[in-house]
Structure formats: structure tokens, C-alpha cells
Scaffold this active site. Structure first.
Site, PDB file in Angstrom:
ATOM      1  N   GLU A 171      -4.424  -6.223  15.318  1.00  0.00           N
ATOM      2  CA  GLU A 171      -3.923  -4.932  14.832  1.00  0.00           C
ATOM      3  C   GLU A 171      -5.028  -3.873  14.972  1.00  0.00           C
ATOM      4  OE1 GLU A 171      -0.614  -4.253  11.605  1.00  0.00           O
ATOM      5  OE2 GLU A 171      -2.536  -4.265  10.585  1.00  0.00           O
ATOM      6  N   LYS A 227       8.043   0.107  12.865  1.00  0.00           N
ATOM      7  CA  LYS A 227       8.703   0.224  11.554  1.00  0.00           C
ATOM      8  C   LYS A 227       9.743   1.342  11.591  1.00  0.00           C
ATOM      9  CE  LYS A 227       4.700  -1.014   8.653  1.00  0.00           C
ATOM     10  NZ  LYS A 227       3.750  -0.529   7.647  1.00  0.00           N
ATOM     11  N   GLU A 267      10.495  -4.801   4.109  1.00  0.00           N
ATOM     12  CA  GLU A 267      10.507  -6.211   3.720  1.00  0.00           C
ATOM     13  C   GLU A 267      10.154  -6.374   2.246  1.00  0.00           C
ATOM     14  OE1 GLU A 267       8.944  -4.910   6.333  1.00  0.00           O
ATOM     15  OE2 GLU A 267       8.898  -6.268   8.054  1.00  0.00           O
ATOM     16  N   HIS A 312      -4.744 -32.755  19.548  1.00  0.00           N
ATOM     17  CA  HIS A 312      -3.643 -33.552  20.101  1.00  0.00           C
ATOM     18  C   HIS A 312      -2.594 -32.641  20.701  1.00  0.00           C
ATOM     19  CE1 HIS A 312      -5.318 -37.245  18.436  1.00  0.00           C
ATOM     20  NE2 HIS A 312      -5.780 -36.435  17.499  1.00  0.00           N
ATOM     21  N   LYS A 353       0.828  -1.195   0.000  1.00  0.00           N
ATOM     22  CA  LYS A 353       0.000   0.000   0.000  1.00  0.00           C
ATOM     23  C   LYS A 353       0.869   1.254   0.000  1.00  0.00           C
ATOM     24  CE  LYS A 353      -3.199   2.221   2.610  1.00  0.00           C
ATOM     25  NZ  LYS A 353      -4.113   2.483   3.656  1.00  0.00           N
ATOM     26  N   GLY A 407      -4.752  -1.980   5.100  1.00  0.00           N
ATOM     27  CA  GLY A 407      -4.057  -3.216   4.737  1.00  0.00           C
ATOM     28  C   GLY A 407      -4.822  -4.470   5.113  1.00  0.00           C
ATOM     29  N   ARG A 408      -5.288  -4.549   6.361  1.00  0.00           N
ATOM     30  CA  ARG A 408      -5.914  -5.798   6.820  1.00  0.00           C
ATOM     31  C   ARG A 408      -7.335  -5.973   6.310  1.00  0.00           C
ATOM     32  NH1 ARG A 408      -4.627  -2.288  10.640  1.00  0.00           N
ATOM     33  NH2 ARG A 408      -6.203  -1.369  12.007  1.00  0.00           N
TER      34      ARG A 408
HETATM   35  O1  F6P Z   1       1.751  -4.326   9.595  1.00  0.00           O
HETATM   36  C1  F6P Z   1       1.352  -2.999   9.517  1.00  0.00           C
HETATM   37  C2  F6P Z   1       0.935  -2.679   8.158  1.00  0.00           C
HETATM   38  O2  F6P Z   1       0.767  -1.295   8.087  1.00  0.00           O
HETATM   39  C3  F6P Z   1      -0.312  -3.427   7.748  1.00  0.00           C
HETATM   40  O3  F6P Z   1      -1.467  -2.828   8.118  1.00  0.00           O
HETATM   41  C4  F6P Z   1      -0.093  -3.558   6.289  1.00  0.00           C
HETATM   42  O4  F6P Z   1      -0.937  -4.483   5.787  1.00  0.00           O
HETATM   43  C5  F6P Z   1       1.364  -3.913   6.264  1.00  0.00           C
HETATM   44  O5  F6P Z   1       1.926  -3.084   7.239  1.00  0.00           O
HETATM   45  C6  F6P Z   1       2.077  -3.754   4.968  1.00  0.00           C
HETATM   46  O6  F6P Z   1       2.115  -2.418   4.542  1.00  0.00           O
HETATM   47  P1  F6P Z   1       2.233  -2.044   3.039  1.00  0.00           P
HETATM   48  O7  F6P Z   1       1.085  -2.672   2.310  1.00  0.00           O
HETATM   49  O8  F6P Z   1       2.201  -0.558   3.003  1.00  0.00           O
HETATM   50  O9  F6P Z   1       3.537  -2.587   2.522  1.00  0.00           O
END
Ligand code: F6P
Length: 545
Positions: free
Chosen positions: A352, A511, A212, A383, A206, A266-267
Site C-alpha cells: 500500500e 472505495k 465494511e 512443502h 480512522k 492506517g498501516r
Molecule cells: O485500505 C485502505 C485504508 O485506507 C487503510 O489504509 C486503512 O487502514 C483502511 O483503509 C481502513 O480505513 P479506516 O480505518 O478509515 O476504516
């Protein structure tokens, strides 16, 4: 709590006091007694929701409790808040954004008027069709066989869950892979299995600033260049983002950028262009059916009085247990292998969103919010941690989720799976007294003294609440209903707590700090850190020499 904060306390409401008294009074009524006293209990506290059937009868719930929870909802202006969300008000007040997710789901049946959404939902099938038809190929002209979604958090969990869940939907079009974590082993493992000439990468971010995702995308692009011998590998990369200019600056062709409106969190983004991997893997029709399943739940929530509104009732139960029974944990137990990732998906959705300790106005809350969400697929959990569910001293409400028919029937395996699912909720509710266990042991010929002692160890408290959600089969539409059900459940509880479930400042701070430490690790130290962190950083620096 300061005096100012106290004046905003939910616990000061008379409805809160009523619920506190009801919790005390109902603690002595066993769940199994509720069933003995009311032959219609199951029918009364269950119902259809889109392609789902939801049974919430095994809960500490009766008409008085439901009325009191609805009175709290009324006092918290739940209906008004749900309407405000639906109508596009800036309910995400700390980011001044709307959170109008029904607008996404309706796209499956009719197009809306939002031009940003129109662009996204027009471009998505075009991209999918071009890849499936072989019009859009890799640099050597071969059709794509594999798609790698590079993204993390909400840009990963949703498409990953859906691709896993829908793997029985006809012939899958492309093989799907997912790279999230920055651990170099993740992308290395994927690159070792994918053919460079026919692999398409989706860079799903986003913000297009996530460490990452950028790092994994850079690694993938370098690998493509090296493996194909081509400098221009842009045909192999599509971006999904709310920051198209950042994607372009990263080297992605404008025609291969799928723009997603900024307001989509995002979520909650699997309903949007971030579902591109799903459409490439299972087809655009499957993705649309998924939206339709969400739309079914939107219709239910909008048109059903709160007293029969299933997602709202489940959200109210979450408040009931969190604030009046002191339960802080919730187990998600899918008895459906293809839903194995559901607990992880819901962990982000709930933790979150509801991990907050101030209300929408920034006042510190005097009451707890949010739960620890966890679980795994049944019967594996039986189990393992089910021992704690059955005999641990704390009650943990459980959600049992199962499909009534399997795509892969083998002998009576599916029947056994469902028997275990229904059996677990039954045992959690009924328990077994020491006397019952002792009598059973005696009937098996165990000597009386041993039976008396062992009976105590075998006793199970029972009275542990659970919800059971069934679906005919795990179809895209049922999956859409399932995810939307959980979203509304979250909104309901959040709106009662008066928190903003749409922001995540704690995660953002994490972050920010890791970026600072990243710089510190490369230049031999970071300023203004405590001695523990400094010591750890020195050890890292030494290991690199
Ligand atoms: O983990 C926090 C967050 O802001 C999430 O809400 C989001 O889905 C994720 O990081 C990844 O962010 P981006 O889509 O901006 O790479």
C-alpha cells in the site's frame, strides 16, 4: 516518459550508473564465493538491533556496493528526509500530514508534549483498566470476557498480528476476535461464538466511513440488542477513530470514543489507540513493551551512521534488487508459528505504501518501485512454494525470521524448526551443481546414464540472497523492534525512490467506485459503466429475483 519526467529520473544520476555497472560486474560473483573469500563476512554484515539480531551477509553486497548504495542515499538526501520525518515535517505531502511515528514509540519511556497524543495515551490505559477491573461491564453488569475488533486494513492487520503473536504472554485477559471483511459469514461466525452479555466490540476506523466496518458494526449492534433484549447497548461498544463526531453520530458514547490523531496512517497505526485490542487482550504492559521495542529501533536509526544502520541497509538492499537486479518479489518466511500473520501485515505495509508510479512532485517515475510481498510460516512453505524459491528461474530474496527459544518446547521440535530455517537459507545460497548431484547419485549406486540425466533435474542454481532475523524469544519488545525495522526499511527505499509512502490514492479510488456500484446494484444498474461491468451487474440483479 515525457522529457519533463525524464529530467527527474533517478536513473540519470551518476550514482545510478555506478550501481548499474556494479550489478553487472557482481552478477558473476557467487554468494558462496564471497564467504570463501572472507572469513569475517558474517560478522561484517550483521548486527544487533534492539532485541533482534540481523544477518544480511547472504546478499550480493560488498564494501564497494555498500558505498555506492550509500552514495545514492546521499544524493537522494535520505538522512535529511529521515530527519524531516522524525521532526514532524509534512512528509505526507499529498495529505499535508506528518508521519512522525517515533513520537508514538517514545510514549513507552517518556511522555511527549503533543496534547492529542497525551489524550490518547492517557485514555487508553483508563479504558483497559476499567474493562479488566470489571468497572466497565456490559448492560447486565457482567465483566467482559471477549473483545471483537471490527476494522479493516490497518485497523485490523496490526492488532490481529499482535494478538496472535503475543498469545504466550502470561494469561490473556480477554479472548480476542477480529471482523474485517464485509462477507456476512465473517461477523456471523464471530457472533455464533461470543456470549452477548460479556462481549465488547471495538469499532476501529480512522475515517469512520469505511463500508465494511460500519456494516459489521451495525450487524453486531443489532445482534446485541436482539440477544440482550436491551435497546441501549452502548456499554458494549468502544470506537477508535480520528473522526469522533462520526462515531458519536453512529451511536457511540463520547466517553467510549478513543480519538487518534488524523496524521497517523492506517498501516502505521498499531502503535496508537488502534492497538487497544492488544492491550485488552495481552495487557497494557505488553503493549508498552511493544512500543519500547519500536523505540529501540528509532534510537538505532537516529544515532547510527548510515553505513552501520541496519534498517537503512536493508532498505538499500531492497532498492539494489528492485532496480539493479530486476527482482520484483520478496518472501517473508517466519519460522515462528505466532508470526504466521506477519507476511499479510507486511503486504499492506509495503504494497500500500510503495505501490506508486509518480514521485512526490507528481512526476512519472522511470524506475520500478515496490515489491510483491508474500510468504507463510515455515516449515509449511517448504512443502509448497519453496520448490520455486530453490529451482525456479527467478531469484526471490527471502527474509527468514525465527525465535531462538520457544514458549512451548516439545522434545526437539523447536530445534528442528530452527534447523530448517537456517538450512533453507544455506541451500538457497549454495545450490547444488549438476555434477555434485550426479556424483551423489553415483555414490548411491544409480547407473551412470540415469545419474547424469537425474543430476540435471536435481541441480539447483543457488546464489539466492536472504536475510535472517533472530530474536531470543518472541516478546512484545522484540515484536516492536521487528515491525519498526520493516517500517524504516520501507521509508529508506521510498525516500530513495522519492515517492510518498504515506498515501494510498489507488485504494481510495477503489472505495469510491464500489460505493457507486453498490448504488447501481440496488437500483438495477449503474450509469457510465462498460458492457462487461453492466453485464455482471445484470446477472447479480437477476439472481436476487
Ligand atoms: O485500505 C485502505 C485504508 O485506507 C487503510 O489504509 C486503512 O487502514 C483502511 O483503509 C481502513 O480505513 P479506516 O480505518 O478509515 O476504516
Amino acid at each position: 516518459m515525457t522529457q519533463d519526467d525524464a529530467s527527474h529520473a533517478l536513473s540519470a544520476l551518476p550514482e545510478w550508473q555506478t550501481l548499474t555497472q556494479l550489478a553487472d560486474a557482481s552478477a558473476s560473483t557467487l554468494l558462496k564465493t564471497r564467504f570463501q573469500n572472507d572469513p569475517n563476512r558474517a560478522q561484517c554484515y550483521s548486527g544487533d538491533l534492539g532485541s533482534l539480531f540481523v544477518d544480511y551477509s547472504k546478499h550480493h553486497l560488498d564494501q564497494d556496493i555498500l558505498d555506492a548504495l550509500l552514495a545514492l542515499a546521499d544524493s537522494a538526501k535520505l538522512s535529511e528526509k529521515l530527519s524531516a520525518q522524525r521532526s514532524g515535517a509534512a512528509v505526507n505531502n499529498t495529505e499535508n500530514r506528518k508521519a512522525s511515528y517515533p513520537d508514538l514509540r517514545q510514549w513507552a519511556s517518556k511522555t511527549g508534549s503533543d496534547p492529542e497524543l497525551a489524550n490518547m495515551y492517557d485514555k487508553m490505559p483508563q479504558l483497559v483498566d476499567a474493562v479488566h477491573s470489571g468497572k466497565h461491564t456490559g448492560t447486565t453488569g457482567k465483566a467482559f470476557t471477549d473483545v471483537v475488533n471490527i476494522g479493516i486494513g490497518g485497523s485490523d492487520f496490526g492488532p490481529r498480528l499482535l494478538c496472535d503473536a503475543l498469545s504466550n504472554q502470561g494469561s490473556t485477559k480477554l479472548k480476542a476476535h477480529f471482523a474485517a471483511n464485509i462477507d456476512p459469514s465473517v461477523i456471523s461466525d464471530i457472533l455464533a461464538q461470543t456470549p452477548p452479555e460479556t462481549t465488547l466490540f471495538l469499532v476501529a476506523s480512522k475515517s469512520f466511513g469505511t463500508q465494511e466496518t460500519r456494516s459489521n458494526a451495525e450487524a453486531a449492534m443489532a445482534w446485541l440488542r436482539a440477544a440482550t433484549g436491551q435497546q441501549d447497548i452502548s456499554d458494549h461498544v468502544i470506537a477508535i477513530t480520528s473522526k469522533p463526531s462520526a462515531a458519536e453520530a453512529f451511536g457511540i458514547k463520547p466517553s467510549q470514543i478513543l480519538s487518534v490523531p488524523e496524521w497517523i496512517g492506517g498501516r502505521f497505526s498499531v502503535w496508537s489507540g488502534f492497538g487497544l485490542a492488544v492491550a485488552l487482550y495481552a495487557g497494557m504492559d505488553a503493549f508498552k513493551d511493544f512500543l519500547l521495542g519500536g523505540h529501540d529501533v528509532d534510537q538505532h536509526v537516529e544515532n547510527t551512521p548510515l553505513t552501520d544502520n541496519i534498517p537503512v541497509i536493508l532498505g538499500l538492499l531492497d532498492v539494489w534488487y528492485r532496480n539493479f537486479w530486476g527482482y520484483t518479489s520478496q518472501a517473508i518466511l517466519p519460522y515462528e508459528h505466532r508470526l504466521g500473520l506477519l507476511p499479510t501485515y507486511l503486504q499492506q505495509l509495503f504494497m500500500e505504501s510503495a505501490g506508486k508510479s509518480v514521485d512526490v512532485n507528481g512526476n512519472r517515475l522511470g524506475t520500478g518501485t515496490g515489491n510483491v510481498i508474500w510468504g507463510t510460516e515455515g516449515t509449511n512453505g517448504q512443502h509448497s512454494f519453496h520448490q520455486l524459491l530453490h529451482q525456479g528461474g527467478d531469484a526471490i530474496p527471502c527474509d527468514f525470521i525465527t525465535a531462538l527459544r520457544s514458549y512451548n518446547p516439545i522434545a526437539d521440535q523447536h530445534q528442528a524448526l530452527v534447523a530448517n530455517c537456517f538450512g533453507q537459507s544455506l541451500v538457497l545460497m549454495n545450490g547444488q551443481s549438476a555434477a555434485e548431484a550426479e556424483a551423489e547419485l553415483l555414490s548411491q549406486g544409480v547407473p551412470p546414464e540415469e545419474a547424469a540425466t537425474l543430476g540435471k533435474h536435481k541441480a539447483m542454481l543457488g546464489n539466492k540472497p536472504s536475510t535472517t532475523i533472530t530474536m531470543e524469544m518472541l516478546t512484545p519488545r522484540a515484536l516492536g523492534s521487528l515491525i519498526a525495522l520493516y517500517e524504516y526499511r520501507l521509508f529508506t527505499a521510498s525516500f530513495i525512490w522519492n515517492i510518498n509512502p504515506f498515501d494510498q490514492w489507488g485504494v481510495e479510488r477503489g472505495k469510491q467506485v464500489s460505493k457507486l456500484l453498490m448504488e447501481g446494484l440496488s437500483n438495477g444498474g449503474a450509469k457510465d459503466v462498460d458492457s462487461s461491468t453492466a453485464q455482471l451487474m445484470q446477472r447479480f440483479a437477476k439472481a436476487q429475483q
